[in-house]
Design an enzyme around this catalytic site. Structure first.
Site, PDB file in Angstrom:
ATOM      1  N   ARG A 261      19.040  26.743  53.194  1.00  0.00           N
ATOM      2  CA  ARG A 261      17.743  27.310  52.842  1.00  0.00           C
ATOM      3  C   ARG A 261      16.653  26.636  53.650  1.00  0.00           C
ATOM      4  O   ARG A 261      16.605  25.408  53.745  1.00  0.00           O
ATOM      5  CB  ARG A 261      17.480  27.125  51.344  1.00  0.00           C
ATOM      6  CG  ARG A 261      16.264  27.910  50.858  1.00  0.00           C
ATOM      7  CD  ARG A 261      16.308  28.144  49.358  1.00  0.00           C
ATOM      8  NE  ARG A 261      16.182  26.916  48.601  1.00  0.00           N
ATOM      9  CZ  ARG A 261      15.440  26.802  47.481  1.00  0.00           C
ATOM     10  NH1 ARG A 261      14.767  27.839  47.024  1.00  0.00           N
ATOM     11  NH2 ARG A 261      15.390  25.669  46.840  1.00  0.00           N
TER      12      ARG A 261
ATOM     13  N   SER B 122      23.176  17.494  51.143  1.00  0.00           N
ATOM     14  CA  SER B 122      23.792  17.192  49.844  1.00  0.00           C
ATOM     15  C   SER B 122      25.214  16.666  49.966  1.00  0.00           C
ATOM     16  O   SER B 122      26.132  17.140  49.290  1.00  0.00           O
ATOM     17  CB  SER B 122      23.778  18.453  48.974  1.00  0.00           C
ATOM     18  OG  SER B 122      22.475  18.986  48.932  1.00  0.00           O
TER      19      SER B 122
ATOM     20  N   ASP C 271      20.366  16.158  47.738  1.00  0.00           N
ATOM     21  CA  ASP C 271      19.825  17.192  46.844  1.00  0.00           C
ATOM     22  C   ASP C 271      19.518  16.644  45.453  1.00  0.00           C
ATOM     23  O   ASP C 271      18.585  17.096  44.782  1.00  0.00           O
ATOM     24  CB  ASP C 271      20.786  18.378  46.738  1.00  0.00           C
ATOM     25  CG  ASP C 271      22.171  17.992  46.228  1.00  0.00           C
ATOM     26  OD1 ASP C 271      22.526  16.804  46.315  1.00  0.00           O
ATOM     27  OD2 ASP C 271      22.908  18.890  45.772  1.00  0.00           O
TER      28      ASP C 271
END
Length: 945
Positions: free
Chosen positions: A541, A605, A659
């Site tokens: 993203r 992450s 994350d």
């Protein structure tokens, strides 16, 4: 003269067609489809009353739960005794049920003996009646050379209205069919039988089930036809049963699966619901019965009353001079002289008129041909009304089943028994035709019970044994997933030890405890535009985040999501980061900001060893990634090099962020008490604000830095080379740093072996990183569906699911995604929808299969939530003890589809945390924009502090 001839011709025609005067006389019995639809709607309303806890006591249609939860599936087996008590005689049987194997269907072998019951016993004391039954049972064992020493399971068919609270307990509501034995009404029928068996002595009998004859009929037909979910009796009495959704049966706890409901529909109309359809002849029959005002519907349709209805009609027509020249015989005046057998004989296809004449002559009448035709037509109208009323009631039941199961069309089988259905030549055909006309969208098959209700009673017992055995085996399979409080306390202690070991930095640690170089949570002064890049799994993203100073709720965010193909996830590192750089290029084009030189935060992450806020060395891939030449390398540098290769835009990557840390920061922007982050999604992880003095890696680095600071020039050099984050650690106001625990690695050292099941071991063995991330493989969305699949596969191989058929679908890794757990466990999801999900996966399931699948999903997800709760309890208790507090108030920022979308995960996690960390008041705050906004905040904090 012409007028006289016309009148004479008219009357001659009337005489030629005696059926027309009968039609006029019995017009109220000739029901049309609109009337049948109305009756059907009234019956549906009565069914709802009977099922509701609020109105069941006063309902005319009792809708009695039978505690029969499943129809046969062919796997039943065993030997059973059966008693069938339903009227003036009863049967004792030995029933052998043979299990179906492969293409061979299961079978049932029966031996039986009929024993008469005198009227004196039927109308005497109940103990004497049951003593007779018990002695007859013992006689049967002698006659058939069946061992008296061996324990025999027994099924009891009892064809009278009972309120059952268990399969083997039923309170008699009322007698019917001319049986009125005293002292049993309101008492447990099964207990009365057991006491009689004890009085007789010399037998070892275990009464396992009491079944209504209607239920037994459904079970008998269900053994040969899996679509049989309705049982119908049209004989001396009438009744119907069907499989109702358990969630609609208020009188029974639980809402999973189905239960057979004995409608006792003979009472339909007892509350006046049929008053406008009741004729004077129905009123006369009711008035002279042993139970006036009761069983109104039964008196309109059942074999016990059809003959009497015909007699009363013929008698009145004769008294009015319309039959037999008005001459009435003594026999015609006598109740019971016309029977239902007579009605059936009158309507025989070829011999009907002859039979009618013979019956009338026996009654002392001198019938003409027209009299015979008229009486035969009376019989037809009375029996036709019966089949029409039964069809209307069946239509109501089939409509309810169709609506319960949310089907446009219904395929179903009705098992039927009873002398009227079996012996009346026209009855079945009429019934079938009307049902299909009222329900054209339903495919209804009628199957005649070939062995009566006794076989069905034995099958109820066999099914009950099968279900009990299956439940026991399923419970044993799922037992290792059900963790005790002691086990959860041990997991908490193991996690706490892992946290401490990771902080001490003495040798390899399963829980990595990676410094994030994030020293502060947001304070609301953050402002400006920041780019946030987020790689957390299969999606990447890119976001533009705009903060306005002092306005915490006024954040503007623009984003675009890109899917990372599997071949890129598991290809080369250069290909992976080139793809990410291409996605960033596309997003900047999309936003029209290709030439802007924006500060960026990179949410990555995966476990990274950070030496500064903008440096992250990948420790190991997780979540299915295997890109080469990345582990051991700085991921920020890999991205910078990929951007440089494109030579299209420039970014200032200020921070690399896990994350979990990003989630904590995002929630801390809303709640200053947020000092913990939790991810419960594809992966599983936690972070929290740890005291700097406890982080050995930072202490060692600080000591080394202080040792190297020999000159002011050396200090200046360190500030110039980007060690600004480290310098902050040296200031007196900075005392904490966010630690990315990477708790998914807990258990890699074998510390969780005691709770790891064979299914977990199989999932680990087949993963891309065997032996690694053991805690994550117990708790994260990436693996829960696969654990469920392994359990379902094992249960199916054991014959406990899907009829033992192991399909290719079930053997396919990854087919059972974790999203299906969230859907299947939804409280709003009916079992029919669970079956739909399973069928979408190519798994043809029964209602019972769906219950087990839901139970498996619940066991796996509950354990995952409890383990996360135990881990979180260790984290918050550590924070409390770090700060020397008796009580801690803290907020946990949470992200991840498992937490947000699963119907029960969040509640179980919170409750487990509360129980295991009683001195901490923990608030869980779901992250709205996720870790991307957090990355932007970390970038802003790093720039502005």
């Amino acid at each position: 003269m012409l007028a006289v001839h016309l009148i004479s011709f008219f009357f001659s025609k009337l005489q030629e067609d005696p059926t027309k005067k009968v039609d006029r006389f019995l017009h109220a019995m000739r029901l049309h489809d609109d009337q049948l639809i109305d009756i059907s709607a009234r019956f549906q309303a009565e069914m709802k009353k009977g099922l509701s806890a609020e109105s069941s006591a006063a309902a005319a249609v009792k809708m009695l739960p039978t505690h029969v939860r499943s129809t046969p599936d062919g796997s039943e087996k065993g030997q059973f005794l059966a008693l069938d008590l339903g009227g003036s005689k009863f049967k004792v049987l030995q029933v052998k049920v043979r299990e179906g194997m492969g293409v061979r269907k299961g079978g049932v072998e029966m031996e039986e003996k009929i024993y008469p019951i005198s009227k004196e016993l039927l109308n005497g004391r109940a103990p004497e009646l049951f003593d007779h039954v018990s002695k007859s049972l013992k006689d049967f064992l002698h006659v058939k050379n069946i061992s008296l020493e061996k324990k025999h399971p027994l099924a009891f068919t009892f064809s009278f209205p009972c309120e059952q609270t268990r399969l083997d307990k039923g309170l008699l509501l009322s007698w019917s069919k001319n049986c009125r034995a005293r002292g049993l009404q309101g008492k447990d029928v099964v207990q009365a039988l057991r006491e009689a068996i004890d009085r007789t002595g010399g037998m070892d009998i275990e009464v396992l089930a009491m079944v209504n004859d209607t239920v037994a009929t459904m079970m008998t037909c269900g053994f040969d036809d899996q679509y049989c979910d309705v049982g119908l009796i049209i004989g001396t009495g009438t009744n119907v049963c069907y499989m109702e959704e358990l969630r609609h049966v208020d009188l029974v706890e639980g809402d999973e699966g189905r239960m057979c409901v004995n409608t006792e529909w003979g009472g339909f109309g007892d509350d006046g619901a049929l008053n406008d359809y009741i004729t004077e002849f129905d009123q006369d029959v009711d008035a002279t019965s042993i139970n006036p005002g009761k069983q109104i519907f039964e008196k309109m349709v059942s074999g016990m009353y059809l003959g009497e209805l015909v007699r009363l009609v013929v008698l009145k027509m004769t008294k009015l001079g319309q039959l037999f020249d008005g001459l009435v015989s003594d026999a015609l005046m006598t109740k019971g002289k016309i029977t239902t057998a007579h009605v059936a004989a009158m309507e025989e296809y070829k011999n009907g008129l002859k039979n009618t004449r013979d019956i009338l002559v026996e009654l002392g009448l001198n019938p003409s041909q027209d009299d015979c035709i008229a009486v035969q037509h009376v019989s037809t109208i009375v029996s036709f009304r019966s089949s029409n009323l039964v069809a209307a009631g069946l239509a109501a039941i089939l409509t309810r089943i169709k609506q319960n199961r949310h089907l446009r069309a219904l395929r179903i089988t009705v098992g039927v028994d009873g002398t009227v259905y079996k012996t009346h030549p026209q009855y079945p055909k009429r019934l079938h035709k009307v049902v299909r006309r009222l329900l054209p969208e339903c495919q209804v098959r009628f199957v005649l019970s070939d062995s009566g209700s006794s076989k069905g009673a034995a099958l109820v017992t066999a099914v009950a044994q099968r279900l009990a055995s299956r439940k026991r085996q399923v419970d044993e399979t799922l037992a290792p997933f059900k963790l005790s409080q002691e086990q959860l306390q041990l997991v908490k202690a193991t996690m706490r030890a892992g946290l401490e070991a990771g902080l001490k930095n003495k040798g390899p640690s399963a829980v990595k405890m990676l410094p994030s170089y994030v020293y502060h949570t947001p304070d609301g002064t953050e402002h400006g535009k920041y780019l946030a890049l987020d790689l957390g799994g299969t999606n990447f993203r890119a976001m533009l985040v705009k903060f306005k100073k002092g306005l915490q709720n006024n954040t503007r965010l623009y984003h675009k999501i890109y899917t990372v193909p599997l071949e890129i996830m598991q290809g080369t590192g250069e290909e992976l980061f080139d793809h990410l750089a291409q996605y960033v290029s596309d997003f900047l084009d999309y936003m029209g900001m290709k030439k802007a030189h924006l500060p960026a935060g990179f949410t990555f992450s995966f476990p990274c060893e950070q030496t500064a806020i903008d440096t992250g060395i990948l420790v190991s891939w997780t979540k299915g990634f295997k890109a080469t030449d990345c582990e051991g390398h700085d991921v920020v540098n890999l991205l910078r090099e990929a951007i440089k290769r494109r030579n299209e835009y420039d970014l200032d990557i200020v921070a690399v962020v896990n994350d979990t840390v990003g989630t904590m920061m995002s929630c801390a922007y809303e709640d200053p008490q947020c000092e913990v982050g939790l991810i419960a999604g594809t992966g599983s992880n936690a972070c929290y604000m740890e005291e700097l003095k406890n982080i050995e890696k930072i202490r060692q680095k600080k000591q080394k830095t202080e040792g190297d600071e020999e000159t002011p020039e050396a200090v200046e050099d360190k500030q110039d080379d980007g060690s600004k984050g480290d310098k902050k650690a040296e200031t007196s106001e900075t005392s904490r740093m966010c630690i990315n625990t990477e708790w998914g690695g807990l258990g890699d050292d074998g510390s969780l072996d005691d709770i790891i099941t064979p299914f977990d071991a199989e999932v680990d063995h087949n993963s891309v990183n065997p032996g690694k991330q053991r805690f994550e493989k117990l708790t994260s969305g990436m693996y829960l569906g696969e654990i469920v699949r392994e359990v379902l596969l094992d249960l199916t191989r054991g014959g406990l699911l899907f009829r033992g058929r192991v399909t290719e679908t079930l053997k396919t890794p990854g087919i059972f995604q974790t999203k299906y757990l969230s859907q299947i466990e939804s409280d709003r999801l009916a079992l029919l929808q669970v079956r739909s999900i399973l069928q979408h996966l190519g798994l043809d399931s029964t209602c019972d299969d769906s219950i087990i699948v839901k139970e498996v999903c619940g066991a796996v997800s509950r354990r995952a939530a409890e383990l996360c709760g135990a881990g979180m309890a260790a984290v918050v208790d550590k924070i409390r003890e770090n700060r020397g507090l008796d009580h801690l108030n803290v907020t946990v920022g949470v992200d991840g589809a498992l937490y947000k979308l699963h119907p029960h995960f969040s509640g179980i996690l919170q409750e487990t945390t509360r129980v295991l960390a009683p001195q901490c008041n923990v608030t869980f705050l779901p992250s709205e924009e996720g870790s991307g906004k957090g990355a932007a905040l970390i970038t802003a904090v790093a720039r502005q502090k």
